[in-house]
Design a protein around this motif. Structure first.
Motif, PDB file in Angstrom:
ATOM      1  N   ARG A 206       0.834  -1.203   0.000  1.00  0.00           N
ATOM      2  CA  ARG A 206       0.000   0.000   0.000  1.00  0.00           C
ATOM      3  C   ARG A 206       0.871   1.255   0.000  1.00  0.00           C
ATOM      4  O   ARG A 206       0.617   2.208  -0.742  1.00  0.00           O
TER       5      ARG A 206
ATOM      6  N   LEU B   4       2.504   1.796  -3.436  1.00  0.00           N
ATOM      7  CA  LEU B   4       1.530   2.317  -4.401  1.00  0.00           C
ATOM      8  C   LEU B   4       1.206   3.780  -4.121  1.00  0.00           C
ATOM      9  O   LEU B   4       1.117   4.596  -5.052  1.00  0.00           O
ATOM     10  N   ASP B   5       1.031   4.133  -2.856  1.00  0.00           N
ATOM     11  CA  ASP B   5       0.786   5.535  -2.510  1.00  0.00           C
ATOM     12  C   ASP B   5       1.956   6.411  -2.943  1.00  0.00           C
ATOM     13  O   ASP B   5       1.771   7.527  -3.434  1.00  0.00           O
TER      14      ASP B   5
ATOM     15  N   ALA C 233       1.896   7.167  -6.649  1.00  0.00           N
ATOM     16  CA  ALA C 233       0.631   7.701  -7.181  1.00  0.00           C
ATOM     17  C   ALA C 233       0.846   8.863  -8.144  1.00  0.00           C
ATOM     18  O   ALA C 233       0.085   9.040  -9.092  1.00  0.00           O
TER      19      ALA C 233
ATOM     20  N   ARG D 278      -5.228  -0.872  -8.423  1.00  0.00           N
ATOM     21  CA  ARG D 278      -4.316   0.267  -8.429  1.00  0.00           C
ATOM     22  C   ARG D 278      -3.088   0.023  -9.307  1.00  0.00           C
ATOM     23  O   ARG D 278      -2.462   0.976  -9.781  1.00  0.00           O
TER      24      ARG D 278
ATOM     25  N   GLU E 218      -4.105   1.118 -12.727  1.00  0.00           N
ATOM     26  CA  GLU E 218      -4.362   2.560 -12.685  1.00  0.00           C
ATOM     27  C   GLU E 218      -3.066   3.365 -12.696  1.00  0.00           C
ATOM     28  O   GLU E 218      -2.978   4.423 -13.337  1.00  0.00           O
TER      29      GLU E 218
END
Length: 522
Positions: free
Chosen positions: A339, A342-343, A346, A368, A371
């Motif tokens: 997580r 991925l953050d 972003a 994600r 994305e």
């Protein structure tokens, strides 16, 4: 002048799954003609090597999406402990290895599975007196932890706990005495660096041996998740001698406290067959030794911290690499670690950033990847070989039923639109690519295929598994102009049963137009 022509084969497209052509011609390291035998024969010149494949199947060169061929050559010195399934077998193997030692020699072992300790602590005392007085370094299968004998700790001057910049630990008992278990690389290196090392020439020979074995297994390339200056020097020396049979993409490590500048400057270093193209970072350790980073603690209250003491510094570091156009590959096993990566990505550009391992994922993280354009780099044989369908293994027990049920979600990531790349993480698991693809398809332990699969709903199709080690990993599609990196198999890997795939014979391997492996009768 055409260097190589292959006739009477079946050229398999890893995207369509069709084999509609039979011949291919190679010159200067590239594919210069494809078609049927009649159309390609005019490419043959007086010095061309011509091979009749007798119906064998040609695929784009198989690529290991995550491997450590240089450090692995060192890590796999000594006794192979990967076949030990209980403490009695471990003690017997160590006794055999100890009896073979010369006076004063260190005992090395690798591939130690923590499951064999059961509910007992992983410690030198649990192994028993077989290690008494012997300097021994036993590497656990995950390469994130080491078990050292008391004599090795003594010679290394490790007498109590240590402090590290990263999340590493010298495990000690209630009296502050080291038990022998060393968690993560900084702690392991305390003992590793005290052990005698092979000469440079001995080490280069060992790396060359490993690479030849990889080529014989059908590999033409690998994403090498290492590449410091010493490792680059080994590859440079092998390349100059013509002893480099694989095309390697290097990602040197960036540790907490490292400045990005030197790693950015190293990008592009190399030659035709090896090149620095990225960096490797760590967001956590492993679930098996309690150093992963999970949203909730494991059953022992562990795996609650990031590898980077301040995860925000990791985010800034990744942003610096992204701004410089350097793709990152981050080791992230636990859900909290994935997580955070991925953050951190972003706002990044789509320049090939990757996350490695992804062993347990909640549903909200699946979409994600597509994305953000982040590649999911996965090692399905880790699930096959080190966990069990009934969740009685160490990894699953630590996580609990709900998280263990989210193991290695290859199929879910694929269906969510992620680019999934497959690899072995050798020496953590065996490097033969057919075994990796087989594991992605059947999800069973290779040593006993009668056992039930772990998460059969996450199995990949044969075509998906092939794509995961070809086009998704950076190969071409056997088209004119593609690099002449080719793997030739005795039969069609898409039609061979899942449980027979690993044993499918490799007939020929070609890297950059050069034959690196050839069956004796071809």
């Amino acid at each position: 002048m055409t260097d190589l022509v292959l006739l009477n084969g079946r050229l398999l497209d890893p995207v369509t799954g069709l084999a509609t052509r039979s011949a291919i011609a190679v010159a200067g390291g590239d594919i210069v003609a494809v078609g049927d035998d009649l159309s390609v024969r005019p490419s043959i010149g007086p010095t061309t090597t011509v091979l009749d494949l007798r119906g064998a199947v040609v695929t784009p060169g198989l690529i290991d999406g995550h491997c450590h061929p240089v450090s692995g050559a060192d890590l796999t010195r000594g006794a192979d402990l990967s076949h030990c399934t209980d403490l009695a077998a471990l003690r017997a193997e160590l006794d055999r290895a100890r009896r073979a030692l010369a006076p004063g020699e260190w005992l090395h072992g690798w591939g130690l599975d923590p499951n064999i300790f059961g509910d007992l602590p992983i410690s030198a005392a649990t192994v028993g007196p077989v290690l008494d007085g012997v300097p021994a370094v036993l590497r656990l299968f995950d390469a994130h932890s080491t078990l050292a004998s008391h004599r090795a700790l003594e010679l290394a001057g490790v007498t109590g706990p240590r402090r590290f910049d990263e999340a590493a630990e010298v495990v000690c008992d209630e009296h502050g005495r080291p038990t022998g278990l060393l968690l993560e690389e900084p702690a392991s290196m305390l003992v590793e660096e005290a052990a005698p090392k092979p000469t440079d020439e001995q080490f280069r020979a060992r790396v060359a041996e490993v690479l030849r074995g990889m080529a014989a297994s059908g590999l033409t390339g690998g994403h090498m998740m290492e590449g410091d200056e010493a490792e680059r020097a080994v590859l440079r020396a092998l390349d100059e001698r013509g002893e480099l049979p694989l095309r390697l993409r290097l990602a040197p490590w960036c540790r907490p406290g490292d400045e990005p500048g030197a790693l950015i400057a190293a990008q592009g270093e190399g030659d035709a067959l090896w090149r620095v193209d990225g960096v490797k970072l760590f967001m956590d350790g492993t679930i098996d030794n309690g150093t992963a980073w999970l949203d909730r603690p494991d059953c022992h209250g562990e795996s609650v911290h990031a590898y980077w003491p301040d995860p925000a510094v990791y985010t800034k570091t990744v942003a610096a690499f992204d701004q410089a156009g350097v793709p990152t590959a981050t080791h992230a096993i636990g859900d909290a670690a994935v997580r955070h990566v991925l953050d951190s990505l972003a706002g990044s550009r789509r320049i090939g950033h990757r996350i490695e391992h992804l062993e347990t994922l909640p549903d909200d993280l699946l979409p994600r990847f597509a994305e953000l354009g982040v590649t999911a780099s996965m090692q399905p044989t880790h699930c096959c070989e080190f966990t069990r369908a009934d969740h009685t293994d160490n990894w699953s027990r630590r996580l609990g039923e709900d998280r263990a049920a989210r193991a290695w979600r290859c199929r879910d990531l694929w269906e969510a639109g992620a680019t999934v790349v497959l690899g072995s993480d050798w020496p953590i698991a065996p490097y033969p690519p057919l075994g990796v693809m087989a594991g992605a398809r059947h999800r069973r332990p290779a040593r006993d295929l009668s056992r039930p699969p772990h998460g059969p709903d996450q199995a990949l199709t044969p075509l998906q598994a092939l794509r995961g080690m070809t086009v998704n990993a950076g190969s071409g599609r056997l088209s004119v102009g593609d690099r002449a990196d080719l793997t030739v198999l005795a039969d069609d890997p898409l039609r061979v049963p899942d449980q027979d795939l690993a044993a499918l014979p490799v007939r020929l391997t070609v890297t950059a137009g050069r034959i690196t492996h050839r069956a004796a009768d071809l």
